[in-house]
Scaffold this motif. Structure first.
Motif, mmCIF file in Angstrom:
data_model
loop_
_atom_site.group_PDB
_atom_site.id
_atom_site.type_symbol
_atom_site.label_atom_id
_atom_site.label_comp_id
_atom_site.label_asym_id
_atom_site.label_seq_id
_atom_site.Cartn_x
_atom_site.Cartn_y
_atom_site.Cartn_z
ATOM 1 N N UNK A 12 0.841 -1.199 0.000
ATOM 2 C CA UNK A 12 0.000 0.000 0.000
ATOM 3 C C UNK A 12 0.870 1.240 0.000
ATOM 4 N N UNK A 13 0.237 2.379 -0.269
ATOM 5 C CA UNK A 13 0.900 3.677 -0.197
ATOM 6 C C UNK A 13 0.316 4.413 0.995
ATOM 7 N N UNK A 14 1.177 5.113 1.713
ATOM 8 C CA UNK A 14 0.707 5.922 2.829
ATOM 9 C C UNK A 14 0.051 7.187 2.272
ATOM 10 N N UNK A 15 -0.847 7.809 3.056
ATOM 11 C CA UNK A 15 -1.554 8.982 2.541
ATOM 12 C C UNK A 15 -0.700 10.256 2.478
ATOM 13 N N UNK A 16 0.459 10.248 3.106
ATOM 14 C CA UNK A 16 1.359 11.400 3.108
ATOM 15 C C UNK A 16 2.745 10.963 2.653
ATOM 16 N N UNK A 17 3.557 11.915 2.210
ATOM 17 C CA UNK A 17 4.913 11.599 1.760
ATOM 18 C C UNK A 17 5.886 11.430 2.913
ATOM 19 N N UNK A 18 5.473 11.800 4.109
ATOM 20 C CA UNK A 18 6.262 11.542 5.310
ATOM 21 C C UNK A 18 5.291 11.397 6.480
ATOM 22 N N UNK A 19 5.674 10.656 7.519
ATOM 23 C CA UNK A 19 4.768 10.451 8.649
ATOM 24 C C UNK A 19 4.592 11.727 9.478
ATOM 25 N N UNK A 20 3.487 11.769 10.214
ATOM 26 C CA UNK A 20 3.244 12.863 11.155
ATOM 27 C C UNK A 20 4.254 12.804 12.297
ATOM 28 N N UNK A 21 4.649 11.593 12.659
ATOM 29 C CA UNK A 21 5.653 11.362 13.704
ATOM 30 C C UNK A 21 6.278 9.997 13.441
ATOM 31 N N UNK A 43 3.533 7.341 12.230
ATOM 32 C CA UNK A 43 2.148 7.748 12.434
ATOM 33 C C UNK A 43 1.634 8.485 11.202
ATOM 34 N N UNK A 44 0.485 8.023 10.692
ATOM 35 C CA UNK A 44 -0.170 8.615 9.518
ATOM 36 C C UNK A 44 -1.645 8.804 9.809
ATOM 37 N N UNK A 45 -2.315 9.716 9.071
ATOM 38 C CA UNK A 45 -3.772 9.792 9.172
ATOM 39 C C UNK A 45 -4.368 8.455 8.715
ATOM 40 N N UNK A 46 -5.513 8.088 9.266
ATOM 41 C CA UNK A 46 -6.208 6.851 8.894
ATOM 42 C C UNK A 46 -6.424 6.825 7.383
ATOM 43 N N UNK A 47 -6.243 5.658 6.782
ATOM 44 C CA UNK A 47 -6.407 5.512 5.338
ATOM 45 C C UNK A 47 -6.923 4.121 5.009
ATOM 46 N N UNK A 48 -7.411 3.962 3.806
ATOM 47 C CA UNK A 48 -7.951 2.682 3.360
ATOM 48 C C UNK A 48 -6.832 1.799 2.829
ATOM 49 N N UNK A 49 -6.888 0.525 3.218
ATOM 50 C CA UNK A 49 -5.903 -0.435 2.743
ATOM 51 C C UNK A 49 -6.484 -1.327 1.647
ATOM 52 N N UNK A 50 -5.676 -1.675 0.662
ATOM 53 C CA UNK A 50 -6.134 -2.624 -0.364
ATOM 54 C C UNK A 50 -6.016 -4.061 0.124
ATOM 55 N N UNK A 51 -6.608 -4.977 -0.584
ATOM 56 C CA UNK A 51 -6.474 -6.421 -0.360
ATOM 57 C C UNK A 51 -6.787 -6.820 1.077
ATOM 58 N N UNK A 52 -7.927 -6.342 1.587
ATOM 59 C CA UNK A 52 -8.310 -6.602 2.973
ATOM 60 C C UNK A 52 -8.399 -8.094 3.285
ATOM 61 N N UNK A 53 -8.680 -8.906 2.294
ATOM 62 C CA UNK A 53 -8.800 -10.349 2.532
ATOM 63 C C UNK A 53 -7.476 -10.987 2.948
ATOM 64 N N UNK A 54 -6.372 -10.270 2.765
ATOM 65 C CA UNK A 54 -5.072 -10.799 3.144
ATOM 66 C C UNK A 54 -4.624 -10.374 4.537
#
Length: 177
Positions: A12-21, A43-54
């Motif tokens: 997956x990709x994180x929602x930001x280019x660097x973490x909040x912390x 630490x990143x803002x909450x985001x949707x992950x792909x391939x939840x079945x895994x």
């Protein structure tokens, strides 16, 4: 930022280019979770992950009385991220992210450290009293639509799973599993 488990099934990709912390935690729970001298959490803002079945989820109570939801790859077992109800941030395990800048990492629970803390690093003997993810922390801490559920994740543990949960872990950070 690009992130993936050891086998590559969950990426997956994180929602930001660097973490909040970025934390390096030396508590006993992080050491157990990583089977190493410390754990790392970006630490990143909450985001949707792909391939939840895994993904699968392990839960445990935290010292503050919350429940920590720990998501890992069902195929290789790599711990990928943690989330807590009522927080709109997630802790992505640092070892699964490519390109993190570790020079500004904050060391926590250093009183339990098994390795030397680099001179000049920001550090705390336990956890800092306040999180300092960013100036918009209050907006990040608004309750999500389904507390505890990570959007697009491996699911929310059943009432039976939550009823069998262990007692809160003492002397551990809120980031570990």
């Amino acid at each position: 930022m690009e992130a993936r488990c050891q086998c590559g099934a969950v990426a997956f990709k994180t929602p930001l280019t660097k973490p909040l912390a970025l934390y390096i935690c030396h508590c006993a729970e992080c050491r157990r979770q990583t089977s190493s001298a410390f754990g790392t959490s970006a630490i990143f803002p909450r985001f949707e992950l792909p391939r939840a079945e895994l993904l699968s989820c392990y839960t445990r109570p935290t010292p503050s009385g919350h429940t920590l939801y720990c998501y890992f790859c069902r195929n290789c077992g790599t711990r990928l991220l943690h989330t807590t109800p009522g927080k709109n941030v997630v802790s992505v395990k640092g070892g699964c992210i490519d390109g993190l800048d570790w020079s500004k990492a904050i060391h926590i629970w250093t009183r339990s450290a098994m390795v030397p803390i680099p001179e000049g690093s920001e550090s705390y003997s336990e956890e800092p009293s306040e999180s300092d993810y960013c100036t918009s922390q209050e907006s990040l801490d608004q309750p999500p639509e389904q507390p505890g559920m990570l959007t697009g994740s491996g699911g929310f543990p059943s009432a039976a799973d939550r009823a069998g949960a262990a007692a809160p872990v003492k002397g551990a950070c809120e980031l570990s599993g």
